[in-house]
Design a protein around this motif. Structure first.
Motif, PDB file in Angstrom:
ATOM      1  N   GLY A  44      -1.116   3.850  -9.363  1.00  0.00           N
ATOM      2  CA  GLY A  44      -0.331   4.323  -9.502  1.00  0.00           C
ATOM      3  C   GLY A  44       0.312   4.502  -8.483  1.00  0.00           C
ATOM      4  N   GLY A  45      -0.722   4.478  -7.318  1.00  0.00           N
ATOM      5  CA  GLY A  45      -0.549   4.564  -5.938  1.00  0.00           C
ATOM      6  C   GLY A  45      -0.055   2.977  -5.256  1.00  0.00           C
ATOM      7  N   SER A  46      -0.163   2.777  -3.598  1.00  0.00           N
ATOM      8  CA  SER A  46       1.278   1.593  -3.029  1.00  0.00           C
ATOM      9  C   SER A  46      -0.150   1.347  -1.977  1.00  0.00           C
ATOM     10  N   GLY A  52       8.571  -6.582  -9.413  1.00  0.00           N
ATOM     11  CA  GLY A  52       8.962  -5.908  -9.751  1.00  0.00           C
ATOM     12  C   GLY A  52       8.026  -4.549  -9.440  1.00  0.00           C
ATOM     13  N   ARG A  53       6.447  -4.913  -8.925  1.00  0.00           N
ATOM     14  CA  ARG A  53       5.786  -3.912  -8.509  1.00  0.00           C
ATOM     15  C   ARG A  53       5.630  -4.301  -6.327  1.00  0.00           C
ATOM     16  N   PHE A  54       5.100  -5.905  -6.727  1.00  0.00           N
ATOM     17  CA  PHE A  54       5.035  -6.574  -4.688  1.00  0.00           C
ATOM     18  C   PHE A  54       6.045  -6.615  -4.154  1.00  0.00           C
ATOM     19  N   THR A  55       6.150  -6.427  -3.017  1.00  0.00           N
ATOM     20  CA  THR A  55       7.670  -7.312  -2.624  1.00  0.00           C
ATOM     21  C   THR A  55       6.658  -7.693  -0.967  1.00  0.00           C
ATOM     22  N   ILE A  56       6.325  -9.297  -0.799  1.00  0.00           N
ATOM     23  CA  ILE A  56       6.197 -10.237   0.193  1.00  0.00           C
ATOM     24  C   ILE A  56       7.983  -9.490   1.012  1.00  0.00           C
ATOM     25  N   MET A  73       2.826  -3.154  -1.890  1.00  0.00           N
ATOM     26  CA  MET A  73       2.239  -3.230  -3.462  1.00  0.00           C
ATOM     27  C   MET A  73       2.295  -1.469  -4.056  1.00  0.00           C
ATOM     28  N   ASN A  74       3.421  -1.310  -4.944  1.00  0.00           N
ATOM     29  CA  ASN A  74       3.411  -0.512  -5.936  1.00  0.00           C
ATOM     30  C   ASN A  74       2.958  -0.551  -7.088  1.00  0.00           C
ATOM     31  N   SER A  75       3.095   0.870  -7.314  1.00  0.00           N
ATOM     32  CA  SER A  75       2.179   1.002  -8.994  1.00  0.00           C
ATOM     33  C   SER A  75       1.505   0.099  -9.227  1.00  0.00           C
ATOM     34  N   VAL A  90      -8.475  -4.722  -1.614  1.00  0.00           N
ATOM     35  CA  VAL A  90      -8.431  -3.854  -2.436  1.00  0.00           C
ATOM     36  C   VAL A  90      -8.682  -3.235  -3.587  1.00  0.00           C
ATOM     37  N   THR A  91      -8.999  -1.608  -3.994  1.00  0.00           N
ATOM     38  CA  THR A  91      -9.692  -1.349  -4.712  1.00  0.00           C
ATOM     39  C   THR A  91      -9.005  -0.337  -5.492  1.00  0.00           C
ATOM     40  N   VAL A  92      -8.673  -0.464  -6.538  1.00  0.00           N
ATOM     41  CA  VAL A  92      -7.590   0.474  -7.592  1.00  0.00           C
ATOM     42  C   VAL A  92      -8.571   0.855  -8.289  1.00  0.00           C
ATOM     43  N   SER A  93      -8.332   2.521  -8.104  1.00  0.00           N
ATOM     44  CA  SER A  93      -9.521   3.087  -9.337  1.00  0.00           C
ATOM     45  C   SER A  93      -8.553   3.691 -10.369  1.00  0.00           C
ATOM     46  N   SER A  94      -9.272   3.666 -11.336  1.00  0.00           N
ATOM     47  CA  SER A  94      -8.581   4.336 -13.138  1.00  0.00           C
ATOM     48  C   SER A  94      -8.495   6.201 -13.222  1.00  0.00           C
TER      49      SER A  94
END
Length: 124
Positions: free
Chosen positions: A15-17, A66-70, A83-85, A120-124
Motif C-alpha cells: 500500500g506504500g509508495s 493506474g498505480r505507477f507513473t513514468i 510507484m503507488n499502492s 524494491v521489496t514490498v512486505s505484506s
C-alpha cells in the motif's frame, strides 16, 4: 554512450509508495526512449513502463497501470518511476534502460543501455 544509474529502491509495506530515479550521462540522453523493467527471483525480466524521447507519450504494463507513473526530465538527464499502492508481487530488482528505436519497446531485447538495478521489496 549513455550510462544509467538507478536509485530510490528499498523496503516498503504493501500500500506504500516509492519513487525510483534513473540518472543518465551523455549529451544524447534526450534522444532515447526510456524504459523501466523488473526481474523477480526465478522469473524473466518484464516490462513495466516506457517514455518517449520527446513529448509525453507513455506505455505501461497492465499490471501497473493506474498505480505507477513514468516521467522524465531531460534537463536533468533523469527518468522517474513513481510507484503507488505497492503490492508484494511488485517485489523485484528494477532496471532502467535506454533505446533509440520505438520498435519492440516493451521487450528487453533491443535496449542499448542498462542500469545496474535497484531492489524494491514490498512486505505484506
Amino acid at each position: 554512450q549513455v550510462e544509467l544509474v538507478e536509485s530510490g529502491g528499498g523496503l516498503v509495506q504493501a500500500g506504500g509508495s516509492l519513487r525510483l530515479s534513473c540518472a543518465g550521462s551523455g549529451r544524447t540522453f534526450s534522444r532515447y526512449y526510456m524504459g523501466w523493467f523488473r526481474q523477480a527471483p526465478g522469473k524473466e525480466r518484464e516490462f513495466v513502463a516506457a517514455h518517449s524521447w520527446s513529448g509525453s507519450v507513455t506505455w505501461y504494463a497492465d499490471s501497473v497501470k493506474g498505480r505507477f507513473t513514468i516521467s522524465r526530465d531531460n534537463a536533468k538527464n533523469t527518468v522517474y518511476l513513481q510507484m503507488n499502492s505497492l503490492k508484494p508481487e511488485d517485489t523485484a530488482v528494477y532496471y532502467c534502460a535506454a533505446r533509440s528505436s520505438i520498435v519492440g519497446l516493451t521487450t528487453p531485447r533491443g535496449y542499448d543501455y542498462w542500469g545496474q538495478g535497484t531492489q524494491v521489496t514490498v512486505s505484506s
